[in-house]
Structure formats: C-alpha cells, structure tokens
Motif scaffolding. Structure first.
Motif, mmCIF file in Angstrom:
data_model
loop_
_atom_site.group_PDB
_atom_site.id
_atom_site.type_symbol
_atom_site.label_atom_id
_atom_site.label_comp_id
_atom_site.label_asym_id
_atom_site.label_seq_id
_atom_site.Cartn_x
_atom_site.Cartn_y
_atom_site.Cartn_z
ATOM 1 N N GLY A 19 -111.788 36.978 -86.678
ATOM 2 C CA GLY A 19 -113.024 37.427 -86.038
ATOM 3 C C GLY A 19 -113.034 38.893 -85.641
ATOM 4 N N LEU A 20 -113.655 39.173 -84.501
ATOM 5 C CA LEU A 20 -113.781 40.558 -84.037
ATOM 6 C C LEU A 20 -112.421 41.182 -83.779
ATOM 7 N N GLY A 21 -111.519 40.403 -83.201
ATOM 8 C CA GLY A 21 -110.199 40.947 -82.854
ATOM 9 C C GLY A 21 -109.473 41.457 -84.078
ATOM 10 N N ALA A 38 -101.986 39.703 -80.832
ATOM 11 C CA ALA A 38 -101.531 38.764 -79.793
ATOM 12 C C ALA A 38 -102.510 37.600 -79.729
ATOM 13 N N ASP A 39 -102.042 36.415 -80.035
ATOM 14 C CA ASP A 39 -102.987 35.285 -80.134
ATOM 15 C C ASP A 39 -102.278 33.978 -79.805
ATOM 16 N N LEU A 40 -103.093 33.042 -79.352
ATOM 17 C CA LEU A 40 -102.624 31.678 -79.094
ATOM 18 C C LEU A 40 -102.201 31.007 -80.404
ATOM 19 N N ASN A 91 -108.704 43.845 -74.810
ATOM 20 C CA ASN A 91 -108.807 42.483 -74.273
ATOM 21 C C ASN A 91 -109.958 41.773 -74.976
ATOM 22 N N ASN A 92 -109.626 41.139 -76.074
ATOM 23 C CA ASN A 92 -110.667 40.523 -76.920
ATOM 24 C C ASN A 92 -110.648 38.999 -76.903
ATOM 25 N N ALA A 93 -109.492 38.392 -76.613
ATOM 26 C CA ALA A 93 -109.394 36.920 -76.680
ATOM 27 C C ALA A 93 -110.457 36.291 -75.778
ATOM 28 N N VAL A 95 -112.984 32.394 -75.218
ATOM 29 C CA VAL A 95 -113.535 31.139 -75.717
ATOM 30 C C VAL A 95 -115.053 31.217 -75.567
ATOM 31 N N TYR A 96 -115.739 30.848 -76.607
ATOM 32 C CA TYR A 96 -117.200 30.784 -76.507
ATOM 33 C C TYR A 96 -117.818 29.905 -77.572
ATOM 34 N N ALA A 97 -117.428 30.112 -78.825
ATOM 35 C CA ALA A 97 -118.151 29.439 -79.893
ATOM 36 C C ALA A 97 -118.009 27.923 -79.804
ATOM 37 N N HIS A 158 -121.275 29.503 -67.759
ATOM 38 C CA HIS A 158 -119.856 29.832 -67.548
ATOM 39 C C HIS A 158 -119.448 31.028 -68.392
ATOM 40 N N TYR A 159 -119.878 31.028 -69.660
ATOM 41 C CA TYR A 159 -119.521 32.115 -70.567
ATOM 42 C C TYR A 159 -120.141 33.443 -70.112
ATOM 43 N N VAL A 160 -121.446 33.409 -69.854
ATOM 44 C CA VAL A 160 -122.139 34.646 -69.477
ATOM 45 C C VAL A 160 -121.574 35.189 -68.160
ATOM 46 N N SER A 162 -118.545 34.738 -67.027
ATOM 47 C CA SER A 162 -117.197 35.281 -67.249
ATOM 48 C C SER A 162 -117.281 36.696 -67.806
ATOM 49 N N LYS A 163 -118.235 36.927 -68.701
ATOM 50 C CA LYS A 163 -118.365 38.258 -69.301
ATOM 51 C C LYS A 163 -118.967 39.258 -68.303
ATOM 52 N N GLY A 164 -119.835 38.755 -67.415
ATOM 53 C CA GLY A 164 -120.324 39.613 -66.330
ATOM 54 C C GLY A 164 -119.162 40.048 -65.447
ATOM 55 N N PHE A 191 -124.798 39.314 -80.685
ATOM 56 C CA PHE A 191 -124.375 38.223 -81.572
ATOM 57 C C PHE A 191 -123.866 38.800 -82.896
ATOM 58 N N THR A 192 -122.649 38.412 -83.271
ATOM 59 C CA THR A 192 -121.986 38.967 -84.450
ATOM 60 C C THR A 192 -121.477 37.827 -85.318
ATOM 61 N N LEU A 193 -121.657 37.959 -86.602
ATOM 62 C CA LEU A 193 -121.252 36.884 -87.514
ATOM 63 C C LEU A 193 -119.736 36.841 -87.671
ATOM 64 N N THR A 194 -119.112 35.847 -87.050
ATOM 65 C CA THR A 194 -117.698 35.554 -87.271
ATOM 66 C C THR A 194 -117.635 34.081 -87.650
ATOM 67 N N GLU A 195 -116.479 33.663 -88.094
ATOM 68 C CA GLU A 195 -116.331 32.250 -88.456
ATOM 69 C C GLU A 195 -116.732 31.379 -87.270
HETATM 70 P P1 NAI Z 1 -113.012 33.901 -82.324
HETATM 71 O O1 NAI Z 1 -113.081 32.532 -81.752
HETATM 72 O O2 NAI Z 1 -113.039 34.088 -83.808
HETATM 73 O O3 NAI Z 1 -111.734 34.661 -81.797
HETATM 74 C C1 NAI Z 1 -111.164 34.407 -80.564
HETATM 75 C C2 NAI Z 1 -109.664 34.511 -80.722
HETATM 76 O O4 NAI Z 1 -109.098 34.360 -79.415
HETATM 77 C C3 NAI Z 1 -109.072 33.409 -81.618
HETATM 78 O O5 NAI Z 1 -108.184 33.990 -82.556
HETATM 79 C C4 NAI Z 1 -108.340 32.500 -80.636
HETATM 80 O O6 NAI Z 1 -107.184 31.896 -81.184
HETATM 81 C C5 NAI Z 1 -107.990 33.490 -79.524
HETATM 82 N N1 NAI Z 1 -107.779 32.839 -78.241
HETATM 83 C C6 NAI Z 1 -108.551 31.890 -77.643
HETATM 84 N N2 NAI Z 1 -108.021 31.528 -76.477
HETATM 85 C C7 NAI Z 1 -106.886 32.264 -76.308
HETATM 86 C C8 NAI Z 1 -105.903 32.342 -75.308
HETATM 87 N N3 NAI Z 1 -105.957 31.562 -74.224
HETATM 88 N N4 NAI Z 1 -104.891 33.227 -75.467
HETATM 89 C C9 NAI Z 1 -104.814 33.999 -76.571
HETATM 90 N N5 NAI Z 1 -105.707 33.976 -77.567
HETATM 91 C C10 NAI Z 1 -106.739 33.108 -77.430
HETATM 92 O O7 NAI Z 1 -114.202 34.705 -81.641
HETATM 93 P P2 NAI Z 1 -114.948 36.066 -82.042
HETATM 94 O O8 NAI Z 1 -116.293 35.729 -82.495
HETATM 95 O O9 NAI Z 1 -114.089 36.910 -82.902
HETATM 96 O O10 NAI Z 1 -115.070 36.747 -80.581
HETATM 97 C C11 NAI Z 1 -114.077 37.608 -80.080
HETATM 98 C C12 NAI Z 1 -114.474 38.116 -78.706
HETATM 99 O O11 NAI Z 1 -115.743 38.750 -78.775
HETATM 100 C C13 NAI Z 1 -114.585 37.018 -77.651
HETATM 101 O O12 NAI Z 1 -114.135 37.520 -76.403
HETATM 102 C C14 NAI Z 1 -116.079 36.758 -77.599
HETATM 103 O O13 NAI Z 1 -116.485 36.224 -76.373
HETATM 104 C C15 NAI Z 1 -116.610 38.155 -77.821
HETATM 105 N N6 NAI Z 1 -117.975 38.210 -78.326
HETATM 106 C C16 NAI Z 1 -118.277 37.648 -79.538
HETATM 107 C C17 NAI Z 1 -119.563 37.685 -80.005
HETATM 108 C C18 NAI Z 1 -119.950 37.065 -81.325
HETATM 109 O O14 NAI Z 1 -121.151 36.879 -81.551
HETATM 110 N N7 NAI Z 1 -119.008 36.763 -82.206
HETATM 111 C C19 NAI Z 1 -120.641 38.343 -79.239
HETATM 112 C C20 NAI Z 1 -120.209 38.909 -77.978
HETATM 113 C C21 NAI Z 1 -118.921 38.837 -77.552
#
Ligand code: NAI
Length: 252
Positions: A19-21, A38-40, A91-93, A95-97, A158-160, A162-164, A191-195
């Motif tokens: 995803g974004l990270g 760095a990931d779970l 700090n990107n990790a 939970v939301y989707a 909860h999500y909104v 947390s981000k606030g 909103f961004t297209l990720t898996e």
């Molecule tokens: P994603 O679900 O693809 O990536 C999240 C990553 O965080 C995953 O690799 C997951 O394994 C990891 N993760 C989850 N819990 C964890 C933990 N406790 N410790 C370590 N790693 C953990 O999500 P995406 O779409 O790439 O989003 C990334 C970030 O961007 C998130 O913080 C999300 O809230 C934020 N975001 C995403 C948007 C979107 O539309 N995709 C829009 C606005 C913000």
C-alpha cells in the motif's frame, strides 16, 4: 531537482509491506535513503525489502507491532544497529480498510481500543523510541493522518478520531522538538487506491472523484512527493503542519 538530500539517510517506514507505506519506502529508497520496512506482516515486509534491493536500493525488513512498546523498542534498536542512525520515521501503519463501517453508538469499546492502539498509540510509541536517535541530528517525523478528519466521514468514528489525534499529536511534538532539530509533520491522504482500500469500498475507482478539483482517483504514488519533501532538508523550516494530498477534494 534530482538531489533531495536524502542519500544515505536511515528511514523507518511502518506498515510498509504494501500500500501507501511501500510507495513511501520505494520513493525514499530511490532518493538514496536506506530504508527499513517495519511491519506486523514480516513475510510481506521481507518480500517488499527484497523488491527494493532488486531495484538497487538499500532496504531491510523489521518485524514490529506498533501498538506494543517492547516490540517498537526492539524494532528501532534493530534498525539503529543495522544502519547506525535513525534519521527519518514515517508513521504509516494503520488499521482502517478492514473496519466495519457503523454508527458510533454501535462501535464496541474493544474495536475503539484496537483502532486507537494501532493508529494513535503506534505513532506515539514509534516517535518516542526514535527520538533519542534523532535529537540534535536533524530528524524528520512524518505522521500519516487522513483527510477524513476534515470531512468528518460518518460511520468510522474510531478511525477518524484516531487520525484527528495524529494531527493533534503532530502539533504537540513539533513544538516540543523544534529546538532539537527534529521536524514533525502530518501527511493527510484523501481516499487512495490500495489493495486494502479497494477491498473496503465499492466502486473504489470512482469513490469521491466528483468532489475533487482534479477528477481522477488517487494512487499511492500521488502521496510520495509530499512524503519525500517532508522527509528531506527542503522542508527544514516546516513543522507542525498537515499537508492534505487529495486532488483538491477539500481545502483546510
Ligand atoms: P494497508 O492496509 O495496505 O497498509 C497498512 C499496513 O500496516 C499493512 O502492511 C499492515 O500489515 C500494517 N500494520 C497494521 N497493523 C500494524 C501494527 N499493529 N504494527 C505494524 N504494522 C501494522 O493500508 P494503506 O491503504 O496502505 O494505508 C496506509 C496508511 O495510510 C494507514 O495509516 C491509513 O490509515 C492511511 N490512509 C489511507 C488512505 C487510503 O485511502 N488508502 C487514505 C488516508 C489515510
């Protein structure tokens, strides 16, 4: 500009297995930074790091649960041992989707705690553990928030919230660390297209597109420029700010 001043910098990106990270990690690696994914999900993190190494970058994987202080401490120590520095923390990790959208009065206390633990406590713990390595060395902290904070997206309180909290925390940290040479800013994607987001939203390609000034969906690479800028010396006098990257869906 070809040189962003990122060559050789040690950068930790949490939640960067996909995803974004991953897009942030790839952008930083291409700019010459040594990155830690760095990931779970350590298997996916390892695969992501190998992809960056295959592209000619310097990358490592590090297992972490950002909501667990001991796990975060071990991850930061591991990266510091490997790279001899921690210059950048993204700090990107989060939970939301996978979260079920529902009215706030149906959110359980357990769901609330889980979201807060990962999305808000996680960045706090990571910054707390990284800061001693950054103090006086020009560190950069980029906290990934969300543009949902400004629209108050319903059914996701909860999500909104947390981000606030991430945006509020960014402002406090920026004030506390300004004189230590550490900048702290938030990046708020729309909103961004990720898996993950494609799985969460029906007709994701068109979601919110009509509301933007730029009528197209966002892809992870659309977020990378702001992240690189906030991680680079080009933004050394910018701190405590929130940069919304959403194609002009809302102005703050
Ligand atoms: P994603 O679900 O693809 O990536 C999240 C990553 O965080 C995953 O690799 C997951 O394994 C990891 N993760 C989850 N819990 C964890 C933990 N406790 N410790 C370590 N790693 C953990 O999500 P995406 O779409 O790439 O989003 C990334 C970030 O961007 C998130 O913080 C999300 O809230 C934020 N975001 C995403 C948007 C979107 O539309 N995709 C829009 C606005 C913000």
């Amino acid at each position: 500009m070809s040189d962003l001043g990122l060559a050789g910098k040690a950068a930790i990106i949490t939640g960067a297995a996909g995803g974004l990270g991953f897009a942030f990690a790839e952008g930083l690696a291409r700019a010459g930074a040594r990155v830690a994914i760095a990931d779970l999900n350590i298997d996916a993190a390892g695969k992501a790091a190998r992809t960056l190494v295959d592209q000619g970058g310097t990358a490592m994987a590090a297992a972490v649960d950002v909501s667990d202080e001991a796990s975060v401490g071990a991850m930061i120590a591991r990266v510091h041992d490997a790279y001899g520095a921690v210059d950048i923390l993204v700090n990107n990790a989060g939970v939301y989707a996978g979260l079920q959208r529902k009215p706030f009065y149906e959110i359980t206390a357990g769901e609330w705690d889980r979201v807060m633990n990962v999305n808000l406590k996680g960045p706090f713990l990571c910054a707390k553990a990284a800061y001693p390595h950054m103090k006086g060395r020009g560190g950069k902290i980029v906290n990934v928030a969300s543009a949902t904070v400004f629209s108050g997206s319903p059914l996701w309180m909860h999500y909104v919230s947390s981000k606030g909290g991430v945006i509020a925390m960014t402002r406090v940290m920026a004030r506390e660390l300004g004189n230590d040479g550490v900048t702290v800013n938030a990046l708020a994607p729309g909103f961004t297209l990720t898996e993950a987001s494609r799985a969460a939203i029906a007709d994701a390609e068109n979601y919110g597109v009509a509301r933007g000034a730029i009528h197209r969906a966002a892809h992870p690479n659309d977020m990378v420029g702001a992240c690189l800028w906030l991680a680079s010396p080009l933004s050394d006098f910018v701190t405590g700010q929130t940069i919304v990257v959403d194609g002009g869906r809302q102005f703050i």
